[in-house]
Structures are given as C-alpha cells and as structure tokens.
Design an enzyme around this catalytic site. Structure first.
Site, short mmCIF file in Angstrom:
data_model
loop_
_atom_site.label_atom_id
_atom_site.label_comp_id
_atom_site.label_asym_id
_atom_site.label_seq_id
_atom_site.Cartn_x
_atom_site.Cartn_y
_atom_site.Cartn_z
N THR A 174 12.62 4.98 10.95
CA THR A 174 13.54 3.94 11.40
C THR A 174 13.15 2.60 10.78
O THR A 174 11.97 2.24 10.77
CB THR A 174 13.50 3.85 12.94
N HIS A 196 4.13 -10.20 3.11
CA HIS A 196 3.21 -11.22 3.64
C HIS A 196 2.49 -12.01 2.56
O HIS A 196 1.76 -12.94 2.86
CB HIS A 196 2.21 -10.61 4.63
N CYS A 247 -10.23 -7.55 1.20
CA CYS A 247 -10.23 -6.13 1.55
C CYS A 247 -11.61 -5.52 1.35
O CYS A 247 -11.95 -4.53 1.97
CB CYS A 247 -9.22 -5.37 0.70
N THR A 249 0.85 -1.20 0.00
CA THR A 249 0.00 0.00 0.00
C THR A 249 0.88 1.24 0.00
O THR A 249 0.70 2.16 -0.81
CB THR A 249 -0.93 -0.01 1.23
N GLN A 271 1.01 -9.53 -6.05
CA GLN A 271 0.51 -10.91 -6.10
C GLN A 271 1.41 -11.83 -6.92
O GLN A 271 1.19 -13.04 -6.90
CB GLN A 271 -0.91 -10.94 -6.67
N1 PMP Z 1 -1.78 -4.69 -4.18
C1 PMP Z 1 -2.30 -5.91 -4.35
C2 PMP Z 1 -2.47 -6.45 -5.74
C3 PMP Z 1 -2.69 -6.67 -3.24
O1 PMP Z 1 -3.21 -7.88 -3.41
C4 PMP Z 1 -2.51 -6.13 -1.93
C5 PMP Z 1 -2.92 -6.92 -0.71
N2 PMP Z 1 -4.24 -7.38 -0.74
C6 PMP Z 1 -1.95 -4.85 -1.83
C7 PMP Z 1 -1.60 -4.17 -2.96
C8 PMP Z 1 -1.75 -4.20 -0.48
O2 PMP Z 1 -0.77 -4.85 0.24
P1 PMP Z 1 -0.53 -4.50 1.77
O3 PMP Z 1 -1.86 -4.68 2.44
O4 PMP Z 1 0.46 -5.50 2.22
O5 PMP Z 1 -0.07 -3.10 1.86
#
Ligand code: PMP
Length: 413
Positions: free
Chosen positions: A244, A208, A331, A76, A184
């Site tokens: 940091t 993650h 989400c 993000t 992804q």
């Molecule tokens: N971009 C894509 C294509 C995702 O699948 C995700 C996670 N669902 C994100 C961005 C955001 O990742 P994060 O929540 O780790 O910031």
C-alpha cells in the site's frame, strides 16, 4: 529552519524537512486516510495525489514519462530493486560491475550477489576518487548483466560522469543495464534523463536527502528496460512494487521535488560557500587534505582530512560549539576503521582517521560557515596538542613521524 540552535552541517546524512513539505503532507496523514487502491470515489483524491507526486518526480528528473517513476521506501530499497530486478530479468547473464566506493545499499547487495555465485567486479578509484572509464570498458564481458555506479559520492561529493559512462557501456553492449544511485545528487544538480542521462536505465533517489520525509524514495525505470519487480504482492505501482502506497510520504517527496526545481539557483551560492570555506580552512590550518579536490564534486560537500587528529574528536569538539557534522558517513560511524571510500582512495591512514565531512543545504547560511571556519583551527590545534605525532611548538609533525606529502609517504624531519 528549526534546528534547535544547532548549526547543522550534516545534510548528506539527512536534511531538515521543508516547512512547505510538512504542510503538503498533513492532510494525507490526518483526513485523507483512504487506500489509493480502493475503488470508491472517496479514495480518488489519494490516488490523484500519488499521481501528481509522480509527475513532480518525473519533472525533476527530466524523465520522458511519469510511469517511469516507481515509489519505494527509500534509496536502499530502490538500489536493491535495481540490482535484483536487473539480474532476475536477465538470468542468462551472471556478471555485475560496480565501484569500490558505493554506498552500503549497493555494496552489500553486490557482496550478497557474489556469495550467491555471481561474478562481481568492484572498480577501483584514483586518489581523487575518480573512476577510469578504461577500467569500466575492460571489465565488461558478454555475461555482464548490470553496471551500477553512483552519481555523487555521499562522503566526498565526487561525481562520476554517469551519463557518459552509461553511453559508453551501451555502445559496447546495448543489452547491459545501467543503474545509478543518485541519492546524493537529486535535488542538488539538474537531471535530464532524456538527454544527458539517455543511456541510464535505472536511477535511485531518497526523499529525505532533499528536504522530504524519511522512508520514501523512488526508482526510475526507463520504458522498455529489461527489469523485473523486486517486491512482490499486490498490484500497486502497476505491479512493479507491491505494498500500500505511503501516500503522505509520496506527496512529501513530490513537494520536495517541486521545491528543488525552484531552488537550483542555490547551486551557485553553495559552490561559492564551498570554495570560500575550503580556501579559508587550508589557509588557517596546516596539514589538511581535501578528499576529492580537483575532481568534479557536489556543491554542498567538503571532505577534509586533518593529519594526526581523530575524526570522532573533531566531532565532539565541534558539538561543544553547537556544530553538527560527520566523520566518514553516518551509516558507518561507530567503527574505528577509516571509511571504505577513503581507503579506496588510498588516503593515508594518518589522515583518513581525521576526516570531517561538511555537507550544506539550501538552508545553510554564510554566517554558519563563518562560525565553523572560526572555531575549527582551535579545535584541530587542541587535538593535535594531545597527539604523540604532533609538535605543538613548531605546529608541525614531530620529527620522524611518517607523513604524506604530495601523494607520497616520507619521514618528517
Ligand atoms: N545511497 C546513498 C548514496 C546514500 O547517501 C544513502 C543514504 N545515506 C542511501 C543510498 C540510502 O538511503 P536511504 O537510507 O534513504 O534508504
């Protein structure tokens, strides 16, 4: 893998932490607490560990230099940094191109940019979820600052040929920055920033999604790209991302990248599982569409749409069988609207509501998929039994129900 007896088939939402990653992280949480920016000798191991992790990320991406990797708090932030940073570095340009199927971490930024008065083009996709390169070329104007197109879609797994698209954009106008959200696909398919992705300037990823920890990711910024830092403050990350460093998280991301490089042999295995699962589901359950079928897709993602059932119902019934999956994207769940991705693909309303996303990982076993394929026909059948549009005696839609066959709506019966 410790999933408490659950069959975990929601790896696009997040993946279980690899045990090796956990092991690699603990020392940096427990003993080596120093601030990597501190000048004394005791802090050097933390500084070195961050640099080793940077090397691991660069190697997984096939990047030319490790300095092209900037650690962030996840994809993000990387997406935000890519778009805002591109616009701030090129203030004379006021147009942005993206697609209508991006993750909200790009889509919402694009909408905010639009609210601020920039022009934003949201490219459409086909019913298979693919992009027409001609639309992209047509959208380019002399004031285009940045093109942001995701690599693999989180809901359908459909892959955009971003290497080729970026090359095309650069040929038309070398000053346009090209960003891809590869959250992804990193760790699932190989990357070559110095060849196939040579025209890509910026790339986002998140730990993650590849068995690393949450809250850490990276933005790849090609050497010489016209981009400005997004988070301002301290001089960390060579002044390109203040704050940091999350040392343990960064070490975890590095380890996850090393493991991913070793596990690319899994790609063929996952593709085999995917092919077999989709074939069996189609054989055993009537009226199912596979969203993105026929398009280039990730080996781990299958998005089914069962006509005349409701996605939340499928998920609840699967949970009774101790199977965890997702409908649309995690989400956006909580909303009854079909996902923006399926809407953009023109998946009919009656099917988009019954979408089920199965996403596997290198820890997924064939036995787990066998279990899913065994219980799914019963789950769908029982949900259809309570649907006003379904005739259970004929195991087909009720006469007069509007259905979608081979790309067209028509009345049943
Ligand atoms: N971009 C894509 C294509 C995702 O699948 C995700 C996670 N669902 C994100 C961005 C955001 O990742 P994060 O929540 O780790 O910031």
């Amino acid at each position: 893998m410790h999933t408490d007896g659950w069959i975990y088939l929601d790896n696009n939402a997040t993946t279980p932490l690899a045990p090796e990653v956990f092991e690699a992280m603990t020392v940096w949480l427990r003993d080596q607490f120093y601030n990597p920016s501190s000048a004394y000798e005791a802090a050097r191991p933390a500084r070195d560990a961050v640099e080793r992790a940077r090397e691991s990320v660069a190697r997984l991406l096939g990047a030319g230099a490790r300095s092209e990797v900037i650690f962030t708090s996840g994809a993000t932030e990387a997406n935000n940094a890519a778009l805002w940073g591109a616009l701030r570095a090129n203030p004379e340009r006021t147009h942005v191109i993206t697609s209508s199927v991006e993750h909200p971490a790009v889509l919402e930024v694009a909408k905010e940019i639009q609210r601020l008065g920039y022009r934003v083009t949201f490219l459409p996709v086909s019913t298979r979820g693919t992009l027409d390169p001609k639309d992209l070329l047509k959208a380019l104007t002399p004031d285009t600052a940045v093109v942001s197109l995701m690599h693999a879609n989180n809901e359908t797994g459909v892959i955009f040929p971003v290497g080729d698209l970026a090359r095309m954009v650069k040929q038309a106008d070398p000053k346009v920055l090209f960003h891809t959200d590869a959250t992804q696909s990193v760790g699932k398919v190989p990357f070559r920033m110095e060849s196939e992705f040579q025209a890509v300037d910026l790339l986002s990823l998140s730990a993650h999604k590849l068995h690393g920890p949450k809250g850490v990711g990276a933005l790849y910024v090609r050497r010489g790209a016209r981009w400005r830092p997004y988070l301002l403050g301290g001089h960390q990350e060579r002044g390109r991302r203040a704050g940091t460093e999350n040392v343990a998280g960064i070490v975890g991301l590095g380890k996850a990248c090393d493991l991913a490089r070793e596990s690319f042999v899994q790609e063929a295995r996952l593709r085999g599982i995917q092919r077999r699962m989709e074939q069996q589901v189609k054989e055993r359950i009537p009226r199912v569409l596979i969203n993105g079928e026929g398009a280039d897709r990730l080996p781990n993602t299958s998005n089914f749409a069962f006509e005349f059932v409701e996605g939340e119902g499928i998920l609840m019934a699967l949970q009774d069988h101790r199977i965890l999956a997702s409908s649309g994207s995690a989400c956006t769940s909580g909303s009854l609207d079909p996902s923006h991705v399926l809407k953009a693909m023109d998946v009919p309303f009656t099917a988009a509501h019954g979408s089920l996303r199965i996403s596997t990982s290198r820890y997924t076993t064939e036995a787990e998929i066998d279990r899913l394929v065994a219980v799914l026909p019963g789950v769908i059948e029982s949900l259809r039994r309570i649907s006003p549009y379904w005739d259970s005696d004929r195991n087909a839609p009720r006469e007069g129900a509007e259905v979608f066959i081979q790309g067209k709506f028509r009345k049943e019966g």
